[in-house]
Scaffold this motif. Structure first.
Motif, PDB file in Angstrom:
ATOM      1  N   ASP A 119     -10.516  52.291  42.013  1.00  0.00           N
ATOM      2  CA  ASP A 119     -10.920  51.257  43.044  1.00  0.00           C
ATOM      3  C   ASP A 119     -11.333  50.070  42.146  1.00  0.00           C
ATOM      4  O   ASP A 119     -11.134  48.692  42.525  1.00  0.00           O
ATOM      5  CB  ASP A 119     -12.033  51.689  43.855  1.00  0.00           C
ATOM      6  N   PHE A 120     -11.872  50.141  40.877  1.00  0.00           N
ATOM      7  CA  PHE A 120     -12.271  49.005  40.029  1.00  0.00           C
ATOM      8  C   PHE A 120     -10.927  48.247  39.804  1.00  0.00           C
ATOM      9  O   PHE A 120     -10.999  47.169  39.789  1.00  0.00           O
ATOM     10  CB  PHE A 120     -13.167  49.495  38.808  1.00  0.00           C
ATOM     11  N   MET A 121     -10.027  49.021  39.300  1.00  0.00           N
ATOM     12  CA  MET A 121      -8.676  48.555  38.866  1.00  0.00           C
ATOM     13  C   MET A 121      -8.290  47.686  40.107  1.00  0.00           C
ATOM     14  O   MET A 121      -7.607  46.524  39.731  1.00  0.00           O
ATOM     15  CB  MET A 121      -7.873  49.557  38.178  1.00  0.00           C
ATOM     16  N   ARG A 122      -7.913  48.360  41.210  1.00  0.00           N
ATOM     17  CA  ARG A 122      -7.430  47.879  42.330  1.00  0.00           C
ATOM     18  C   ARG A 122      -8.078  46.196  42.731  1.00  0.00           C
ATOM     19  O   ARG A 122      -7.498  45.470  43.047  1.00  0.00           O
ATOM     20  CB  ARG A 122      -7.480  48.755  43.655  1.00  0.00           C
ATOM     21  N   THR A 123      -9.377  46.417  42.477  1.00  0.00           N
ATOM     22  CA  THR A 123      -9.964  45.033  42.875  1.00  0.00           C
ATOM     23  C   THR A 123      -9.571  44.017  42.042  1.00  0.00           C
ATOM     24  O   THR A 123      -9.506  43.077  42.282  1.00  0.00           O
ATOM     25  CB  THR A 123     -11.639  45.373  42.873  1.00  0.00           C
ATOM     26  N   ILE A 124      -9.629  44.374  40.639  1.00  0.00           N
ATOM     27  CA  ILE A 124      -9.186  43.557  39.739  1.00  0.00           C
ATOM     28  C   ILE A 124      -7.525  42.775  39.888  1.00  0.00           C
ATOM     29  O   ILE A 124      -7.423  41.590  39.829  1.00  0.00           O
ATOM     30  CB  ILE A 124      -9.318  43.852  38.115  1.00  0.00           C
ATOM     31  N   VAL A 125      -6.848  43.788  40.510  1.00  0.00           N
ATOM     32  CA  VAL A 125      -5.679  43.286  40.582  1.00  0.00           C
ATOM     33  C   VAL A 125      -5.547  42.424  41.962  1.00  0.00           C
ATOM     34  O   VAL A 125      -4.979  41.449  41.802  1.00  0.00           O
ATOM     35  CB  VAL A 125      -4.768  44.532  41.017  1.00  0.00           C
ATOM     36  N   ASP A 126      -6.477  42.750  42.981  1.00  0.00           N
ATOM     37  CA  ASP A 126      -6.664  42.046  44.161  1.00  0.00           C
ATOM     38  C   ASP A 126      -6.919  40.549  43.668  1.00  0.00           C
ATOM     39  O   ASP A 126      -6.654  39.566  44.231  1.00  0.00           O
ATOM     40  CB  ASP A 126      -7.433  42.660  45.193  1.00  0.00           C
ATOM     41  N   CYS A 127      -7.931  40.415  43.019  1.00  0.00           N
ATOM     42  CA  CYS A 127      -8.300  38.996  42.337  1.00  0.00           C
ATOM     43  C   CYS A 127      -7.298  38.212  41.650  1.00  0.00           C
ATOM     44  O   CYS A 127      -7.274  37.359  41.898  1.00  0.00           O
ATOM     45  CB  CYS A 127      -9.592  39.524  41.566  1.00  0.00           C
ATOM     46  N   LEU A 128      -6.511  39.007  40.845  1.00  0.00           N
ATOM     47  CA  LEU A 128      -5.577  38.202  40.192  1.00  0.00           C
ATOM     48  C   LEU A 128      -4.452  37.833  41.074  1.00  0.00           C
ATOM     49  O   LEU A 128      -3.890  36.849  41.129  1.00  0.00           O
ATOM     50  CB  LEU A 128      -5.049  39.342  39.148  1.00  0.00           C
ATOM     51  N   ASP A 129      -4.171  38.748  42.164  1.00  0.00           N
ATOM     52  CA  ASP A 129      -3.185  38.202  43.243  1.00  0.00           C
ATOM     53  C   ASP A 129      -3.787  37.132  43.897  1.00  0.00           C
ATOM     54  O   ASP A 129      -3.228  35.931  44.474  1.00  0.00           O
ATOM     55  CB  ASP A 129      -3.015  39.481  44.165  1.00  0.00           C
ATOM     56  N   TYR A 130      -5.071  37.055  44.278  1.00  0.00           N
ATOM     57  CA  TYR A 130      -5.651  35.789  44.868  1.00  0.00           C
ATOM     58  C   TYR A 130      -5.655  34.808  44.015  1.00  0.00           C
ATOM     59  O   TYR A 130      -5.125  33.515  44.572  1.00  0.00           O
ATOM     60  CB  TYR A 130      -7.124  36.386  45.350  1.00  0.00           C
ATOM     61  N   THR A 131      -5.793  34.917  42.874  1.00  0.00           N
ATOM     62  CA  THR A 131      -5.831  33.752  41.878  1.00  0.00           C
ATOM     63  C   THR A 131      -4.447  33.089  41.902  1.00  0.00           C
ATOM     64  O   THR A 131      -3.998  31.773  41.658  1.00  0.00           O
ATOM     65  CB  THR A 131      -5.951  33.991  40.436  1.00  0.00           C
ATOM     66  N   ASP A 132      -3.217  33.920  41.635  1.00  0.00           N
ATOM     67  CA  ASP A 132      -1.854  33.534  41.633  1.00  0.00           C
ATOM     68  C   ASP A 132      -1.492  32.734  42.888  1.00  0.00           C
ATOM     69  O   ASP A 132      -0.746  31.785  42.894  1.00  0.00           O
ATOM     70  CB  ASP A 132      -0.958  34.767  41.445  1.00  0.00           C
ATOM     71  N   LYS A 133      -2.156  33.177  44.017  1.00  0.00           N
ATOM     72  CA  LYS A 133      -1.799  32.401  45.199  1.00  0.00           C
ATOM     73  C   LYS A 133      -2.411  31.093  45.508  1.00  0.00           C
ATOM     74  O   LYS A 133      -1.922  30.323  46.415  1.00  0.00           O
ATOM     75  CB  LYS A 133      -1.896  33.363  46.520  1.00  0.00           C
ATOM     76  N   ASN A 134      -3.509  31.079  45.039  1.00  0.00           N
ATOM     77  CA  ASN A 134      -4.397  29.998  45.145  1.00  0.00           C
ATOM     78  C   ASN A 134      -4.938  29.063  44.016  1.00  0.00           C
ATOM     79  O   ASN A 134      -6.087  28.675  43.926  1.00  0.00           O
ATOM     80  CB  ASN A 134      -5.672  30.516  45.854  1.00  0.00           C
ATOM     81  N   LYS A 135      -3.955  29.097  42.957  1.00  0.00           N
ATOM     82  CA  LYS A 135      -4.441  28.411  41.876  1.00  0.00           C
ATOM     83  C   LYS A 135      -5.122  26.916  41.804  1.00  0.00           C
ATOM     84  O   LYS A 135      -6.047  26.674  41.094  1.00  0.00           O
ATOM     85  CB  LYS A 135      -3.168  28.233  40.927  1.00  0.00           C
ATOM     86  N   ASP A 136      -4.607  26.422  42.794  1.00  0.00           N
ATOM     87  CA  ASP A 136      -5.172  24.899  42.985  1.00  0.00           C
ATOM     88  C   ASP A 136      -6.362  24.813  43.917  1.00  0.00           C
ATOM     89  O   ASP A 136      -6.873  23.734  44.067  1.00  0.00           O
ATOM     90  CB  ASP A 136      -4.009  24.072  43.398  1.00  0.00           C
ATOM     91  N   ASN A 137      -6.894  25.930  44.468  1.00  0.00           N
ATOM     92  CA  ASN A 137      -7.768  25.682  45.441  1.00  0.00           C
ATOM     93  C   ASN A 137      -8.526  26.966  45.489  1.00  0.00           C
ATOM     94  O   ASN A 137      -8.799  27.652  46.669  1.00  0.00           O
ATOM     95  CB  ASN A 137      -6.978  25.568  46.737  1.00  0.00           C
ATOM     96  N   LEU A 138      -9.148  27.508  44.127  1.00  0.00           N
ATOM     97  CA  LEU A 138      -9.965  28.822  44.146  1.00  0.00           C
ATOM     98  C   LEU A 138     -11.335  28.469  44.575  1.00  0.00           C
ATOM     99  O   LEU A 138     -12.005  27.560  44.439  1.00  0.00           O
ATOM    100  CB  LEU A 138      -9.949  29.374  42.530  1.00  0.00           C
ATOM    101  N   SER A 139     -11.624  29.561  45.342  1.00  0.00           N
ATOM    102  CA  SER A 139     -13.010  29.715  45.868  1.00  0.00           C
ATOM    103  C   SER A 139     -13.906  30.314  44.845  1.00  0.00           C
ATOM    104  O   SER A 139     -13.574  31.552  44.750  1.00  0.00           O
ATOM    105  CB  SER A 139     -13.059  30.061  47.370  1.00  0.00           C
TER     106      SER A 139
END
Length: 276
Positions: A119-139
């Motif tokens: 689950d630790f790995m999956r959370t990091i991957v989810d975080c990377l996916d979020y970053t890829d989709k929102n590079k210009d508007n990261l929260s």
């Protein structure tokens, strides 16, 4: 598959903030270090293996293990020659960072432990996916949320470590007791009694967990308070009683042993620094 992101916009004034995160497939015998960082770095090995050295001890790290790096420690780690590791990682900092390490069951004396929680790995991957989709508007709130979620995955089974959570709680209680009662004539025996541990056991686990024995912790605490009192203009006759040492000659001896200068020399240095 290598992915990573550096969070240049992290709010470094926060109590806990995410700086860097990613996933890395290492080459055979790929070596990192010796190096020293000023952040907390946590790796989770997904597959493969390698070794980690904290400057004193060398550990074999297998799939499902985490290994933790502390600020200002000189460390090295290397992927195995035949089965190089594939790991994910987070780099973070803040006032509560070391507390997070304690909650997931790692310490300077035990920086490696088995987790086996993808689950630790999956959370990091989810975080990377979020970053890829929102590079210009990261929260930053969202990124911090991912970090807390990842750490919580490791907290779930932290009770499997060799040091029980009750023992760690007692050590924290001992430190708090000293912080609140340093001005009184308390001894290590008093502290051990307060937390409900036998003296020698308390002494041993306190040193193992903090890197310093409880007696020296109390001395350091008192001397730090004394240094502040000197800066604020208190006399050398007043200070020993205020910090719980009492005897001015013993106070002077402890101060010199700890600070490497006498109280008078320390006061003169403060005056000199102000005038320079």
């Amino acid at each position: 598959m290598n992915r990573g992101y550096i969070n240049y916009n992290a709010d470094t004034s926060g109590e806990l903030y995410l700086l860097h995160y990613g996933i890395k497939n290492c080459e055979r015998s790929e070596l990192c270090g010796p190096m020293m960082r000023n952040t907390y770095i946590l790796h989770y090995v997904i597959s493969g293996c390698g070794w980690f050295c904290d400057g004193k001890n060398k550990y074999t790290v297998n799939p499902g293990d985490i290994f933790a790096i502390y600020p200002d420690d000189v460390v090295s780690y290397e992927a195995d020659e035949n089965e190089p590791w594939f790991f994910c990682f987070i780099v973070f900092s803040g006032k509560k960072a070391e507390e997070c390490y304690e909650k997931i069951g790692v310490s300077r004396s035990m920086p490696v432990r088995a987790v086996n929680n993808n689950d630790f790995m999956r959370t990091i991957v989810d975080c990377l996916d979020y970053t890829d989709k929102n590079k210009d508007n990261l929260s930053q709130f969202r990124l911090t949320g991912f970090m807390y979620e990842a750490l919580s995955c490791l907290e779930k089974d932290s009770g499997k470590t060799s040091e029980s959570s009750s023992a760690k709680s007692c050590i924290n209680a001992a430190r708090l007791y000293m912080d609140c009662n340093f001005d009184k004539k308390i001894s290590v025996a008093d502290i051990a009694k307060y937390v409900g541990f036998e003296y020698s056991y308390f002494y041993r686990i306190f040193k193992r967990e903090t890197g310093i024995n409880p007696e020296q912790y109390l001395i350091n605490l008192r001397i730090e308070k004394a240094k502040k009192l000197i800066k604020n203009g208190y006399s050398f006759k007043e200070i020993p009683n205020i910090v719980g040492i009492g005897n001015i000659y013993y106070f002077t001896k402890l101060f010199k042993q700890t600070v490497k200068m006498t109280p008078s020399e320390y006061r003169d240095k403060i005056i000199s620094d102000k005038n320079s």
